[in-house]
Motif scaffolding. Structure first.
Motif, mmCIF file in Angstrom:
data_model
loop_
_atom_site.group_PDB
_atom_site.id
_atom_site.type_symbol
_atom_site.label_atom_id
_atom_site.label_comp_id
_atom_site.label_asym_id
_atom_site.label_seq_id
_atom_site.Cartn_x
_atom_site.Cartn_y
_atom_site.Cartn_z
ATOM 1 N N GLY A 40 -58.453 31.081 82.385
ATOM 2 C CA GLY A 40 -57.513 30.318 82.880
ATOM 3 C C GLY A 40 -57.863 30.398 84.739
ATOM 4 N N GLY A 100 -48.876 34.118 94.858
ATOM 5 C CA GLY A 100 -49.293 33.092 93.649
ATOM 6 C C GLY A 100 -48.310 32.353 93.564
ATOM 7 N N ALA A 101 -48.586 30.998 93.138
ATOM 8 C CA ALA A 101 -47.831 30.038 92.620
ATOM 9 C C ALA A 101 -46.647 30.474 91.658
ATOM 10 C CB ALA A 101 -48.595 28.858 92.024
ATOM 11 N N LYS A 102 -47.204 31.474 90.637
ATOM 12 C CA LYS A 102 -46.163 32.100 89.953
ATOM 13 C C LYS A 102 -44.901 32.590 90.439
ATOM 14 C CE LYS A 102 -47.782 33.836 85.512
ATOM 15 N NZ LYS A 102 -48.549 34.739 84.676
ATOM 16 N N TRP A 126 -47.500 25.121 80.062
ATOM 17 C CA TRP A 126 -48.007 26.444 80.227
ATOM 18 C C TRP A 126 -46.915 27.517 79.490
ATOM 19 C CZ3 TRP A 126 -47.085 29.056 85.388
ATOM 20 C CH2 TRP A 126 -48.200 30.248 85.604
ATOM 21 N N TYR A 129 -43.728 29.086 81.870
ATOM 22 C CA TYR A 129 -42.536 28.022 81.995
ATOM 23 C C TYR A 129 -41.253 28.618 81.388
ATOM 24 C CZ TYR A 129 -45.707 24.843 84.619
ATOM 25 O OH TYR A 129 -46.496 24.491 85.469
ATOM 26 N N ASN A 172 -46.065 19.302 85.586
ATOM 27 C CA ASN A 172 -47.387 20.220 85.986
ATOM 28 C C ASN A 172 -48.429 19.203 85.824
ATOM 29 O OD1 ASN A 172 -49.376 22.519 83.930
ATOM 30 N ND2 ASN A 172 -49.497 22.018 86.305
ATOM 31 N N ASN A 176 -51.949 22.087 82.528
ATOM 32 C CA ASN A 176 -52.415 23.217 81.586
ATOM 33 C C ASN A 176 -51.495 23.118 80.354
ATOM 34 O OD1 ASN A 176 -53.340 25.390 80.519
ATOM 35 N ND2 ASN A 176 -52.531 26.804 81.974
ATOM 36 N N ASP A 204 -45.295 21.707 89.805
ATOM 37 C CA ASP A 204 -46.356 22.561 89.902
ATOM 38 C C ASP A 204 -47.702 21.799 89.872
ATOM 39 O OD1 ASP A 204 -48.371 24.396 89.346
ATOM 40 O OD2 ASP A 204 -47.499 25.296 87.723
ATOM 41 N N ILE A 206 -50.951 23.063 90.959
ATOM 42 C CA ILE A 206 -51.773 24.105 91.094
ATOM 43 C C ILE A 206 -53.226 23.254 91.001
ATOM 44 C CG2 ILE A 206 -51.594 25.055 88.984
ATOM 45 C CD1 ILE A 206 -51.796 27.201 91.940
ATOM 46 N N TYR A 207 -53.344 22.340 90.065
ATOM 47 C CA TYR A 207 -54.625 21.950 89.679
ATOM 48 C C TYR A 207 -54.952 20.500 90.499
ATOM 49 C CZ TYR A 207 -54.590 25.454 85.817
ATOM 50 O OH TYR A 207 -54.471 26.637 85.038
ATOM 51 N N SER A 238 -55.311 29.362 94.226
ATOM 52 C CA SER A 238 -55.925 30.395 93.257
ATOM 53 C C SER A 238 -57.169 29.353 92.453
ATOM 54 C CB SER A 238 -55.063 30.403 91.933
ATOM 55 O OG SER A 238 -53.992 31.728 92.424
ATOM 56 N N LYS A 239 -56.641 28.123 91.992
ATOM 57 C CA LYS A 239 -57.706 27.096 91.360
ATOM 58 C C LYS A 239 -58.486 26.394 92.207
ATOM 59 C CE LYS A 239 -54.559 28.755 87.875
ATOM 60 N NZ LYS A 239 -54.842 29.112 86.860
ATOM 61 N N ARG A 247 -54.114 35.929 95.067
ATOM 62 C CA ARG A 247 -52.547 35.847 94.842
ATOM 63 C C ARG A 247 -51.874 35.182 96.186
ATOM 64 N NH1 ARG A 247 -52.578 34.755 91.527
ATOM 65 N NH2 ARG A 247 -50.506 34.909 90.852
HETATM 66 C C1 LIG Z 1 -50.108 25.535 85.304
HETATM 67 C C2 LIG Z 1 -49.886 27.005 86.010
HETATM 68 N N1 LIG Z 1 -49.368 27.069 87.119
HETATM 69 C C3 LIG Z 1 -49.373 28.186 87.992
HETATM 70 C C4 LIG Z 1 -50.392 28.921 87.539
HETATM 71 C C5 LIG Z 1 -50.547 30.524 88.520
HETATM 72 O O1 LIG Z 1 -51.194 30.167 89.588
HETATM 73 P P1 LIG Z 1 -51.134 31.330 90.828
HETATM 74 O O2 LIG Z 1 -52.553 31.930 90.420
HETATM 75 O O3 LIG Z 1 -51.126 30.849 91.948
HETATM 76 O O4 LIG Z 1 -49.959 32.241 90.274
HETATM 77 C C6 LIG Z 1 -51.121 28.917 86.750
HETATM 78 C C7 LIG Z 1 -52.341 29.934 86.028
HETATM 79 O O5 LIG Z 1 -52.857 29.821 85.026
HETATM 80 C C8 LIG Z 1 -51.018 27.738 85.692
HETATM 81 O O6 LIG Z 1 -52.135 27.602 84.749
#
Ligand SMILES: Cc1ncc(COP(=O)(O)O)c(C=O)c1O
Length: 399
Positions: A40, A100-102, A126, A129, A172, A176, A204, A206-207, A238-239, A247
């Motif tokens: 991932g 992190g986005a998480k 993902w 969620y 998203n 993902n 989200d 992130i990609y 991150s990505k 992080r």
């Molecule tokens: C859809 C999605 N959002 C957020 C994240 C997490 O991102 P981060 O590394 O910034 O926490 C991921 C990581 O796999 C992801 O796939």
């Protein structure tokens, strides 16, 4: 009182990818040549200019607590990025930096959800969620998109799931695990529903930097002042900058919500890592060349994987428009047997493939569709050629 584990933690579903992952590691430790399509994260190293910035941060003594919501330096860069890339204007107090986005996602959910509040999640989605929504006391409402619609959920379909308890919608794009990129027209439909029914949108993104064939990322928050006022944009380094281990993620949204997320974070983790914050600020100033090169490489890998998979009789896949994942339709193999075992779903497929051909994929049951597995092409072209060749052999073995 008994020394028990809370119901909240007991309710967390164990990751179904874990079993495949640990078996793949076990086989590798036995010296076997396992090809992994589970990653991932980008396989590239973090670019040198970012690593140098981290060294500079250490040398400059940036080793103390920072403001909870992030350093001024990084927030300035995030503010500039959101304006430059997404046409979004935010004040610094509308932005928070997290681990992190998480963590941004979880902070946001904790800041808006009361027990029983519902959160709409178009799926396949993902895995984190629904788990995060439940951990924050909410109720995930999964709304399934069909493969023939590019795994996208129409506005009309989403509307059927809106109730007086709907508090938020999680989007998203790029997605993902499906790789789909939501078109602007669909985002407009979602925005209208959100404004009309007054629920938050957690977007989200992130990609964002991984979109192919000249496609364009649109943030739902950029579609108008009213939808912006109820959207939390989530992103991170991150990505896009190959910085998963550092992080650093960030969120931008309505001031009162960012303030609540900051209070929440102040009592849980405080600020994100000070050295990584400086590195992320520098990353955001100057990543175009790296991102262009990685996008070119991901495009070549995506095309290679897609062409090879499409050539295997019985299997079907959709060419993803973004991210670095591909969904492989394994319906043709459900009910067939291999090495005396019947494949009843994606878990069986993934474990049989690993045992017989040493190829690790992620069962998509975790993402909400048991007739699919997810393959990540964040791996080298050489490994893609060998790994997909082995999948072709595996399909021949099934009868
Ligand atoms: C859809 C999605 N959002 C957020 C994240 C997490 O991102 P981060 O590394 O910034 O926490 C991921 C990581 O796999 C992801 O796939």
């Amino acid at each position: 009182m008994a020394l028990t584990i809370s119901q909240k933690c007991k309710n967390i579903h164990p990751s179904v990818t874990l079993a495949i992952d640990s078996r793949a590691k076990q086989l590798r430790s036995m010296g076997l040549d396992v090809i992994g399509f589970g990653a991932g994260e980008p396989d590239f190293d973090t670019p040198k200019y970012i690593k140098d910035a981290a060294r500079d941060a250490l040398d400059a003594g940036l080793t103390k607590y920072t403001p909870v919501a992030g350093t001024l330096e990084l927030k300035n860069e995030i503010q500039a990025k959101l304006l430059r890339d997404n046409d979004l204007e935010y004040e610094l107090t509308d932005i928070i930096v997290s681990t992190g986005a998480k963590q941004c996602l979880y902070n946001a959910l904790c800041a808006i959800l009361d027990p029983g509040d519902e959160v709409l999640i178009p799926s396949p989605a993902w895995v984190s969620y629904p788990e995060m929504v439940a951990m924050a006391g909410g109720v995930p409402v999964m709304v399934k998109g069909a493969a023939e619609d590019g795994f996208m959920v129409s506005g009309a379909e989403l509307a059927k799931h809106i109730t007086p308890k709907t508090k938020a919608l999680i989007l998203n794009s790029p997605n993902n695990p499906t790789g789909c990129v939501l078109p602007e027209a669909l985002l407009k439909e979602y925005a209208e529903l959100a404004v009309k029914n007054q629920f938050y949108v957690i977007s989200d993104e992130i990609y964002e930097k991984l979109i192919y064939d000249g496609g364009r990322h649109v943030s739902i928050a950029s579609l108008g002042e009213d939808i912006k006022a109820q959207t939390i944009v989530i992103n991170g380094v991150s990505k896009s900058y190959a910085m998963t281990g550092w992080r650093i993620g960030y969120a931008a949204g309505p001031k009162n919500l960012i303030k609540a997320m900051t209070s929440f974070q102040s009592h849980t983790t405080s600020n994100a890592n000070s050295i990584a914050q400086h590195a992320a600020a520098v990353a955001l100033t100057n990543g175009e060349r790296f991102m262009h090169e990685s996008l070119m490489e991901f495009t070549a890998r995506r095309n290679l994987m897609y062409d090879m998979l499409s050539g295997i009789e019985g299997l079907k896949c959709t060419l993803p428009s973004g991210a670095f994942y591909m969904m492989l339709d394994i319906s043709y193999l459900i009910g067939k047997s291999v090495n005396g075992k019947t494949i009843t779903g994606s878990d069986d497929f993934a474990s049989a493939l690993l045992e017989s051909q040493m190829v690790a994929v992620v069962p998509a049951r975790a993402f909400g569709d048991d007739h699919y597995v997810r393959l990540s092409y964040a791996t080298t072209r050489e490994k893609i050629i060998v790994g997909i060749g082995r999948i072709a052999e595996f399909v021949k073995e099934c009868h």
